[in-house]
Design an enzyme around this catalytic site. Structure first.
Site, PDB file in Angstrom:
ATOM      1  CB  THR A 150      82.252  97.611   2.547  1.00  0.00           C
ATOM      2  OG1 THR A 150      81.374  96.901   3.270  1.00  0.00           O
ATOM      3  CG2 THR A 150      83.554  97.246   3.585  1.00  0.00           C
ATOM      4  NE  ARG A 163      77.210  89.430   8.121  1.00  0.00           N
ATOM      5  CZ  ARG A 163      77.715  89.966   7.509  1.00  0.00           C
ATOM      6  NH1 ARG A 163      78.269  91.083   7.784  1.00  0.00           N
ATOM      7  NH2 ARG A 163      78.093  89.613   6.330  1.00  0.00           N
ATOM      8  CB  ILE A 164      80.928  88.871  13.377  1.00  0.00           C
ATOM      9  CG1 ILE A 164      80.251  89.220  14.745  1.00  0.00           C
ATOM     10  CG2 ILE A 164      82.341  89.160  12.862  1.00  0.00           C
ATOM     11  CD1 ILE A 164      81.155  88.483  16.042  1.00  0.00           C
ATOM     12  N   GLY A 165      80.698  89.822  10.152  1.00  0.00           N
ATOM     13  CA  GLY A 165      81.185  89.546   8.724  1.00  0.00           C
ATOM     14  C   GLY A 165      82.605  89.199   8.681  1.00  0.00           C
ATOM     15  CG  ASP A 166      83.985  90.442   4.958  1.00  0.00           C
ATOM     16  OD1 ASP A 166      82.989  90.993   5.101  1.00  0.00           O
ATOM     17  OD2 ASP A 166      84.679  91.165   4.214  1.00  0.00           O
ATOM     18  CB  THR A 210      84.339  95.694  -0.840  1.00  0.00           C
ATOM     19  OG1 THR A 210      82.966  96.098  -0.857  1.00  0.00           O
ATOM     20  CG2 THR A 210      85.043  95.985  -1.903  1.00  0.00           C
ATOM     21  N   GLY A 211      82.413  93.142  -0.212  1.00  0.00           N
ATOM     22  CA  GLY A 211      81.441  92.150  -0.711  1.00  0.00           C
ATOM     23  C   GLY A 211      80.707  91.371   0.259  1.00  0.00           C
ATOM     24  CE1 TYR A 212      75.757  87.499   1.999  1.00  0.00           C
ATOM     25  CE2 TYR A 212      76.993  85.439   1.260  1.00  0.00           C
ATOM     26  CZ  TYR A 212      76.277  86.041   1.953  1.00  0.00           C
ATOM     27  OH  TYR A 212      75.206  85.174   2.955  1.00  0.00           O
ATOM     28  N   GLY A 213      80.314  89.234   2.559  1.00  0.00           N
ATOM     29  CA  GLY A 213      81.187  88.793   3.967  1.00  0.00           C
ATOM     30  C   GLY A 213      81.206  87.374   3.849  1.00  0.00           C
TER      31      GLY A 213
HETATM   32  N1  GLY Z   1      81.620  92.851   3.620  1.00  0.00           N
HETATM   33  C1  GLY Z   1      80.767  93.494   4.429  1.00  0.00           C
HETATM   34  C2  GLY Z   1      80.283  92.412   5.009  1.00  0.00           C
HETATM   35  O1  GLY Z   1      79.580  91.607   4.483  1.00  0.00           O
HETATM   36  O2  GLY Z   1      79.770  92.768   6.266  1.00  0.00           O
END
Ligand code: GLY
Length: 316
Positions: free
Chosen positions: A177, A205-208, A228-231
């Site tokens: 990201t 899917r909608i992330g952060d 950035t990282g695991y949304g």
């Molecule tokens: N941080 C980006 C995502 O998980 O979509």
């Protein structure tokens, strides 16, 4: 421009287990983005123009997971997300599930400036793209061989989306990201974040990233953040907002950024990174993943790094 506050344009190219083969391109990309954003800021003083200029560079560069080079969902499609925020009025605009455009960050700015809303997605964002006359790009432009290989590898390895952007044992899924935070000489701040999400995500899917307080946030009373990282973990933790809340309680910018990323990882067992500027021009860079490319221009120097504890400086 002159003033008591040093103008800063700080960018990141994504937190992850970035393989050695991708380090040089990511560092070149973040330095180019920081230079471009800074040059625009110095010319115009406009923090949003600067954010767009910096992020366009990374959306066009397939070293990053945004625009061209975005990762693929389970069906092999690109669905992108972006958020832009500014700190005077705490305005935000974001888009989600966006297909076939080159610069989602600019579409997010149009949502902020040209609609009464904050987030647009699905068919509504398609209609908005047409209404605003945004040019379309093909799948062939957006989808790279690297993204296709990453999805194939994801499926071969059993399909665990928690390992796709930031996992420790799954190198082909590594991508980043992108984000940018800016402060101008009057202390006005803004942030932008743009992403293709995570490899192998469900369609829809909608992330952060599109969520204010998670993928980014700006408040001229404090500063601006891009994450950035695991949304799924970032949005549960409200990472961007937590960083600014820590700063508001008096914590220095770098400490607030570091402790909030570490707090998220310790609580939710997922890694992340963030970049922060305060309204006084102080900078925060931190990540709990193995690597995160970042760069900022300050005066005639570019500061940059990708490893933990690394801080290199060269003439801009
Ligand atoms: N941080 C980006 C995502 O998980 O979509």
């Amino acid at each position: 421009m002159s003033g008591a506050i040093p103008p800063v344009v700080l960018v990141h190219g994504g937190a992850g287990d970035i393989p050695d083969s991708r380090v040089a391109n990511k560092l070149a990309g973040v330095k180019r983005a920081a230079r471009e954003g800074y040059s625009r800021l110095i010319k115009t003083g406009n923090v949003l123009d600067s954010i767009e200029a910096a992020i366009h560079i990374m959306e066009d560069d397939d070293a990053f997971n945004a625009g061209r080079g975005s990762v693929l969902n389970l069906e092999g499609e690109v669905e992108m997300e972006a958020l832009i925020t500014e700190g005077t009025h705490m305005n935000a605009g974001s888009v989600t599930l966006v297909r076939n455009i080159a610069h989602p960050i600019s579409l997010a700015r149009m949502v902020m400036e040209d609609t009464p809303h904050t987030i647009l997605g699905g068919q509504g964002v398609e209609d908005f793209i047409v209404k605003m006359g945004v040019p379309r790009v093909s799948d062939d432009y957006l989808i790279t061989d690297y993204a296709k290989e990453a999805l194939a590898e994801f499926k071969r390895k059993g399909g665990d989306p928690t390992k796709t952007e930031i996992g420790s044992d799954w190198v082909p899924g590594e991508v980043g990201t992108v984000g940018c935070v800016v402060v101008n000489s009057t202390g006005h701040v803004a942030s932008g974040t743009s992403t293709g999400g995570i490899t192998g995500k469900y369609r829809g899917r909608i992330g952060d990233t599109p969520l204010p307080g998670c993928g980014g946030y700006s408040d001229d009373d404090i500063g601006a953040v891009s994450t950035t990282g695991y949304g799924e973990a970032i949005l549960k933790y409200n990472l961007a907002h937590r960083i600014l809340t820590a700063m508001q309680s008096g914590m220095p910018t770098q400490n607030a950024t570091k402790l909030s990323c570490e707090g998220m990882t310790s609580r939710l067992d997922k890694t992340a990174g963030a970049i922060t500027v305060s309204n006084k021009g102080e900078v925060g860079v931190s990540f709990t993943s193995t690597r995160m490319a970042w760069a900022y221009q300050l005066g005639d120097e570019i500061h940059y790094g990708i490893e933990k504890g690394q801080h290199l400086v060269e003439k801009a």
